[in-house]
Design a protein around this motif. Structure first.
Motif, PDB file in Angstrom:
ATOM      1  N   PRO A   1      21.661  -8.809  -3.395  1.00  0.00           N
ATOM      2  CA  PRO A   1      21.430  -7.382  -3.633  1.00  0.00           C
ATOM      3  C   PRO A   1      19.935  -7.144  -3.874  1.00  0.00           C
ATOM      4  CG  PRO A   1      23.199  -8.245  -5.033  1.00  0.00           C
ATOM      5  CD  PRO A   1      22.494  -9.422  -4.448  1.00  0.00           C
ATOM      6  N   PHE A   2      19.493  -5.906  -3.775  1.00  0.00           N
ATOM      7  CA  PHE A   2      18.059  -5.661  -3.988  1.00  0.00           C
ATOM      8  C   PHE A   2      17.787  -4.192  -4.283  1.00  0.00           C
ATOM      9  CE2 PHE A   2      18.662  -5.410   0.678  1.00  0.00           C
ATOM     10  CZ  PHE A   2      18.254  -4.092   0.901  1.00  0.00           C
ATOM     11  N   THR A   3      16.573  -3.957  -4.787  1.00  0.00           N
ATOM     12  CA  THR A   3      16.020  -2.614  -4.958  1.00  0.00           C
ATOM     13  C   THR A   3      14.622  -2.596  -4.379  1.00  0.00           C
ATOM     14  OG1 THR A   3      17.285  -2.147  -6.974  1.00  0.00           O
ATOM     15  CG2 THR A   3      15.291  -0.843  -6.610  1.00  0.00           C
ATOM     16  N   GLN A   4      14.342  -1.611  -3.535  1.00  0.00           N
ATOM     17  CA  GLN A   4      13.000  -1.410  -2.989  1.00  0.00           C
ATOM     18  C   GLN A   4      12.536  -0.008  -3.370  1.00  0.00           C
ATOM     19  OE1 GLN A   4      13.218  -1.963   1.244  1.00  0.00           O
ATOM     20  NE2 GLN A   4      14.195  -3.975   1.083  1.00  0.00           N
ATOM     21  N   ILE A   5      11.380   0.071  -4.009  1.00  0.00           N
ATOM     22  CA  ILE A   5      10.855   1.360  -4.465  1.00  0.00           C
ATOM     23  C   ILE A   5       9.431   1.540  -3.954  1.00  0.00           C
ATOM     24  CG2 ILE A   5      10.221   2.772  -6.459  1.00  0.00           C
ATOM     25  CD1 ILE A   5      12.400   1.332  -8.050  1.00  0.00           C
ATOM     26  N   PHE A   6       9.165   2.714  -3.376  1.00  0.00           N
ATOM     27  CA  PHE A   6       7.807   3.106  -3.012  1.00  0.00           C
ATOM     28  C   PHE A   6       7.436   4.345  -3.808  1.00  0.00           C
ATOM     29  CE2 PHE A   6       8.959   0.472   0.547  1.00  0.00           C
ATOM     30  CZ  PHE A   6       7.774  -0.155   0.902  1.00  0.00           C
ATOM     31  N   ASN A   7       6.410   4.220  -4.629  1.00  0.00           N
ATOM     32  CA  ASN A   7       5.844   5.340  -5.375  1.00  0.00           C
ATOM     33  C   ASN A   7       4.458   5.631  -4.812  1.00  0.00           C
ATOM     34  OD1 ASN A   7       7.675   6.216  -7.467  1.00  0.00           O
ATOM     35  ND2 ASN A   7       7.412   4.199  -8.397  1.00  0.00           N
ATOM     36  N   ASP A   8       4.316   6.691  -4.043  1.00  0.00           N
ATOM     37  CA  ASP A   8       3.031   7.068  -3.468  1.00  0.00           C
ATOM     38  C   ASP A   8       2.525   8.334  -4.149  1.00  0.00           C
ATOM     39  OD1 ASP A   8       3.218   4.942  -1.782  1.00  0.00           O
ATOM     40  OD2 ASP A   8       3.745   6.103  -0.003  1.00  0.00           O
ATOM     41  N   TYR A   9       1.291   8.261  -4.639  1.00  0.00           N
ATOM     42  CA  TYR A   9       0.668   9.395  -5.315  1.00  0.00           C
ATOM     43  C   TYR A   9      -0.521   9.871  -4.485  1.00  0.00           C
ATOM     44  CZ  TYR A   9       3.378   8.012  -9.431  1.00  0.00           C
ATOM     45  OH  TYR A   9       4.391   7.696 -10.309  1.00  0.00           O
ATOM     46  N   LEU A  10      -0.388  11.056  -3.902  1.00  0.00           N
ATOM     47  CA  LEU A  10      -1.517  11.672  -3.205  1.00  0.00           C
ATOM     48  C   LEU A  10      -2.417  12.327  -4.249  1.00  0.00           C
ATOM     49  CD1 LEU A  10       0.278  13.302  -0.156  1.00  0.00           C
ATOM     50  CD2 LEU A  10      -1.677  11.760  -0.013  1.00  0.00           C
ATOM     51  N   VAL A  11      -3.671  11.910  -4.289  1.00  0.00           N
ATOM     52  CA  VAL A  11      -4.606  12.398  -5.314  1.00  0.00           C
ATOM     53  C   VAL A  11      -5.739  13.147  -4.615  1.00  0.00           C
ATOM     54  CG1 VAL A  11      -6.127  11.756  -7.209  1.00  0.00           C
ATOM     55  CG2 VAL A  11      -4.040  10.440  -6.790  1.00  0.00           C
ATOM     56  N   PHE A  12      -6.022  14.367  -5.089  1.00  0.00           N
ATOM     57  CA  PHE A  12      -7.027  15.225  -4.461  1.00  0.00           C
ATOM     58  C   PHE A  12      -8.142  15.539  -5.454  1.00  0.00           C
ATOM     59  CE2 PHE A  12      -2.758  16.099  -2.901  1.00  0.00           C
ATOM     60  CZ  PHE A  12      -2.903  15.879  -1.535  1.00  0.00           C
ATOM     61  N   ASP A  13      -9.317  15.899  -4.923  1.00  0.00           N
ATOM     62  CA  ASP A  13     -10.417  16.272  -5.811  1.00  0.00           C
ATOM     63  C   ASP A  13     -10.434  17.769  -6.085  1.00  0.00           C
ATOM     64  OD1 ASP A  13     -11.163  17.091  -3.329  1.00  0.00           O
ATOM     65  OD2 ASP A  13     -12.956  15.823  -3.170  1.00  0.00           O
ATOM     66  N   GLN A  14      -9.439  18.504  -5.490  1.00  0.00           N
ATOM     67  CA  GLN A  14      -9.265  19.928  -5.771  1.00  0.00           C
ATOM     68  C   GLN A  14      -7.776  20.212  -5.923  1.00  0.00           C
ATOM     69  OE1 GLN A  14     -11.508  22.725  -3.232  1.00  0.00           O
ATOM     70  NE2 GLN A  14     -12.386  20.913  -2.218  1.00  0.00           N
ATOM     71  N   PRO A  15      -7.403  21.266  -6.636  1.00  0.00           N
ATOM     72  CA  PRO A  15      -5.992  21.629  -6.746  1.00  0.00           C
ATOM     73  C   PRO A  15      -5.402  21.944  -5.373  1.00  0.00           C
ATOM     74  CG  PRO A  15      -7.261  22.760  -8.423  1.00  0.00           C
ATOM     75  CD  PRO A  15      -8.263  22.122  -7.498  1.00  0.00           C
TER      76      PRO A  15
END
Length: 653
Positions: free
Chosen positions: A564-578
Motif C-alpha cells: 500500500p502507499f500514499t503519494q502527496i504533492f504539495n505545490d505552492y505558487l508564490v508571487f511577488d504581488q497579490p
C-alpha cells in the motif's frame, strides 16, 4: 533451481557457455492444431499445448538431468505477433543442447529456423547480481496471423535440478499443459501438490518411476508486466530430489530447524586461515571505543554497506580465508554471509540465522520443508522478544539495521539461535499500511514579475519502501561521483524543461529512522501560459507526477500490489504581488472506494500564494478482479486532474 547453497555457490561463479545449440531433427509431420476452445477465441495468441518432460537418472556414479520442452503457439490477432519473438532461457548450470523452431503457415507450408541465427544475450539479474540471466533470442520464421509456431527445447546438465515450484499457468492461455517427472528409483522424491492440483498418474517400471500431470483450458494469470504470481490460489506442485549417496548434497530435511542447522554447519562454514589477522581487521573497523553488541553490529554493517564490493570470486580465490576478502573489501553473495557469521562469532555476539520467503511466492509450508521455499537468508541479534534484523546488501539495495526487503513485509520469517540451535522461532513481519510507505513532495514555485520561468524549491520525504529505494539511488550515485548528473537525468525524464541548481540529502532522523529526505532546487519553463486578458495559466501535467498503480487485464483472479502507499504533492505558487485565483471551483476532485482514495484541492491561503494539493492513496493489500474497475476509476481521476490548469490574475492596485 538447486536444493542447497553449496551447489548454488558452485554454479553461480561458473558461468554458462554461449555455444550455439544444435538443430532439432524433426521426425513428426506438422499438422494444424484442433479448434481453439471458445473461451480463448478472442485472445491475441494461444498456447495450444505446453509439454515439459524432466528426466533425472543415475549412470553408475554420475547423475544427469534432461528436460524436453515442447510448445505450440497459435497467433490469432496482429497484437499476438509479439509472441513470435521467442526468448529461450538458458538455465543456470544447464546447456541448451538442442533447439527447434518451425512455423506452420496458413497455406500449409512450413518454415524452419536455423539455430545458428539465434542471438545469445546475457545480463545480470536485477534482484540477485550473482546470478546472470541468459536467453537465446529467436525470431520465429515468417509468422503471420493464423500461423502456428512449433518449439522444441532440450536442456542437459550433469548437476540435476534438485527442487522446483512448478506452476501450470503461463503468460498465454494454455489449452493443454502436460508435465512429466521421470526418475531413477534410487532417487528420493519429496512431493506435494497445492490448490486442488490432482495427484499424479504414476507409472512404475523395474528401474524408473514416472509422475504425470495434465491440466486443460488454463486462463492467463500473469504477463510480463504483472509478475506477482498469486501462489496461494494457483494449482502447483513443489518437489525436492535427494541423492542419498552423494556426499555433496544435503541429507533429507524433515523440518525447518534441521534446514537452518545444515546451512549453519555446512554452507556457512567459516574458513578463516589467519585468525589473528581477521581479528585485527575487525578491530580496525570497530575502533578503540567500547561499544554495545548492537553498536558494534551497526558499525560493521555500515562498513560492509559502504566499502565491500560485491563481485564474483575467481577460481584461484576460492580457497582464500575470510581475512583476504575483508582486507580486499570484496565478496560474493555467500562469502558476505560468512563474513557476518565470522564477525558475530569473533566478537561473541549471540545471533540468529533467519530465513524468509518472498510474499508473492506464498506462505512457508511448515509441514513440508523444502529448501527452495527459502528465498532470503540473513541474521538477527538481540533476544527472542526484542530482535534486530541484519540484512546483508545486494547489488541493488543496502539495508539499514532492522530494515527488511519489502517483499518480506507481510510475511512470517523463521529463525534459530546459532549457538543453541534448539528452537525454531516464528516472527511476524507487518506489511505496513498506506501511511508507512509514503512519499511527500513539497514545492515552492516562485514566479518573478513577468518572467515565464518558475524557480522551484522542493523537499521530498520518503518512508517505508520508498525510503529504501531513494536512499539507495543516492548512495549509488555518490559512489560513482554522479549525484548531480544522475538526479538531473531522472528529473528531466519527468519534467523535460527542468534545470537543476542543487541537490542535497538530510542526515538520518533518529526519531524517524525510516525517513529519508532530499532537497533540490531547479527551474522550469513552458509550464505557464499568458493569456490576452492578462490572466496566466499553469498546467498541472508536469506538477502532479503520481506513479499510478495499474493492473494489466491479464491478471486474474486478483492482483497483489507490492505494498500500500500514499503519494502527496504539495505545490505552492508564490508571487511577488497579490493575485486572484480564478478557477478554484472546477479543479476540486475527490473519490474514495474500497481500493483507495484520490483528492485534488486548490485554494488561496494568502494573497500572494496558491496551494495545489494532490493526494493519491492505495489502501488495498489485495485487489480482487471485481474491484479492478474501482482502481481504474481512481487512476482516471488522477489522469483527469493532471489535465487541468490553474488560472490567476495579478490584482491591480
Amino acid at each position: 533451481m538447486k536444493n542447497n547453497l553449496i551447489i548454488l555457490l558452485c554454479l553461480i561463479v561458473s558461468g554458462i557457455s554461449a555455444q550455439q545449440p544444435g538443430n532439432y531433427k524433426w521426425t513428426k509431420k506438422l499438422r494444424p492444431s484442433p479448434t481453439v476452445p471458445e473461451q480463448f477465441a478472442d485472445k491475441d495468441a494461444v498456447m495450444v499445448f505446453n509439454e515439459v518432460h524432466r528426466v533425472c537418472k543415475r549412470e553408475q556414479t554420475r547423475n544427469y538431468f534432461t528436460e524436453t520442452i515442447r510448445k505450440r503457439i497459435k497467433i490469432q490477432k496482429a497484437a499476438g505477433l509479439k509472441y513470435s519473438w521467442l526468448k529461450i532461457p538458458v538455465k543456470e548450470g544447464f546447456k541448451v543442447k538442442t533447439l527447434g523452431v518451425r512455423t506452420l503457415n496458413a497455406d500449409g507450408s512450413i518454415t524452419y529456423f536455423d539455430t545458428k541465427d539465434a542471438r545469445y544475450e546475457s545480463w545480470l539479474d536485477e534482484k540477485d547480481f550473482m546470478r546472470q540471466k541468459q536467453v537465446y533470442l529467436v525470431p520465429a520464421p515468417d509468422v503471420d496471423v493464423g500461423d502456428e509456431i512449433d518449439i522444441v527445447v532440450i536442456y542437459r546438465s550433469n548437476v540435476p535440478d534438485m527442487a522446483d515450484v512448478y506452476f501450470f499457468h503461463a503468460d498465454l492461455p494454455v489449452v493443454e499443459h502436460r508435465f512429466t517427472l521421470e526418475l531413477s528409483k534410487d532417487i528420493r522424491l519429496r512431493l506435494k501438490t497445492y490448490n486442488d492440483l490432482p495427484e499424479p498418474d504414476i507409472t512404475d517400471t523395474e528401474s524408473d518411476k514416472t509422475y504425470f500431470w495434465q491440466q486443460k483450458n488454463l486462463p492467463v494469470v500473469l504477463d510480463e508486466t504483472c509478475q506477482n504470481i498469486p501462489a496461494d490460489v494457483l494449482p502447483h506442485l513443489v518437489y525436492e530430489l535427494n541423492f542419498e549417496t552423494d556426499i555433496f548434497l544435503s541429507p533429507p530435511l524433515d523440518n525447518w530447524l534441521d534446514y537452518l542447522r545444515w546451512i549453519h554447519k555446512e554452507d556457512l562454514n567459516t574458513p578463516i586461515r589467519r585468525p589473528a589477522r581477521f581479528k585485527a581487521l575487525i578491530k580496525g573497523i570497530l575502533g578503540e571505543k567500547r561499544r554495545t553488541e548492537q553498536e558494534m553490529t551497526n558499525v560493521f554493517h555500515q562498513f560492509v554497506n559502504e566499502h565491500i564490493n560485491l563481485s564474483a570470486i575467481s577460481d584461484n580465490e576460492k580457497s582464500r580465508g575470510l581475512e583476504y576478502f575483508l582486507e580486499k573489501r570484496k565478496a560474493d553473495k555467500f562469502t558476505l554471509l560468512k563474513l557476518y557469521k565470522a564477525f558475530f562469532e569473533t566478537n561473541n555476539i549471540p545471533y540468529f540465522l533467519v530465513i524468509g520467503k518472498d510474499r508473492f511466492q506464498g506462505k512457508f509450508d511448515l509441514e513440508f520443508p523444502t529448501s527452495i521455499q527459502a528465498t532470503h537468508l540473513f541474521f538477527a541479534i538481540g533476544r527472542e522478544d526484542d530482535i534486530i534484523f541484519v540484512v546483508p546488501k545486494t547489488r541493488n539495495l543496502t539495508f539499514d539495521i532492522d530494515e527488511l526487503p519489502i517483499e518480506l513485509n507481510g510475511t512470517h520469517v523463521y529463525m534459530t539461535q546459532a549457538k543453541t540451535k534448539k528452537l525454531l522461532y516464528e516472527v511476524e513481519i507487518p506489511l505496513g499500511d498506506s501511511t508507512y510507505h509514503q512519499q511527500v513532495h513539497t514545492t515552492l514555485l516562485k514566479q518573478k514579475s513577468d518572467n515565464n520561468t518558475l524557480f522551484c524549491e522542493t523537499s521530498s520525504s520518503y518512508t517505508g519502501a520508498y525510503a529504501i529505494e531513494e536512499r539507495h539511488f543516492f548512495q549509488q550515485a555518490r559512489l560513482s561521483a554522479g549525484v548531480y548528473e544522475n538526479f538531473e537525468k531522472r528529473l528531466r525524464k519527468l519534467q523535460a524543461t527542468a534545470r537543476l541548481s542543487s541537490v542535497s540529502t538530510q542526515a538520518k532522523d533518529e526519531e524517524q529512522p525510516d525517513l529519508f529526505k532530499v532537497n533540490y532546487d531547479y527551474q522550469l519553463t513552458e509550464l505557464m501560459t499568458k493569456k490576452a486578458d492578462d490572466t496566466r495559466e499553469l498546467s498541472l501535467q508536469k506538477c502532479l507526477l503520481h506513479q499510478l498503480q495499474e493492473i494489466p487485464s491479464a491478471c486474474t483472479p486478483g492482483y497483489t500490489p507490492l505494498h500500500p502507499f500514499t503519494q502527496i504533492f504539495n505545490d505552492y505558487l508564490v508571487f511577488d504581488q497579490p493575485v486572484e485565483l480564478l478557477n478554484m471551483d472546477n479543479v476540486q476532485f475527490h473519490l474514495s472506494n474500497e481500493v483507495g482514495t484520490y483528492e485534488l484541492s486548490i485554494h488561496q491561503p494568502k494573497p500572494t500564494m496558491i496551494h495545489i494539493r494532490s493526494r493519491y492513496v492505495l489502501s488495498a493489500q489485495y485487489i480482487p478482479q471485481e474491484n479492478f474497475q474501482q482502481l481504474e476509476q481512481l487512476n482516471e481521476m488522477v489522469r483527469q486532474s493532471a489535465k487541468r490548469v490553474v488560472k490567476w490574475r495579478t490584482k491591480m492596485n
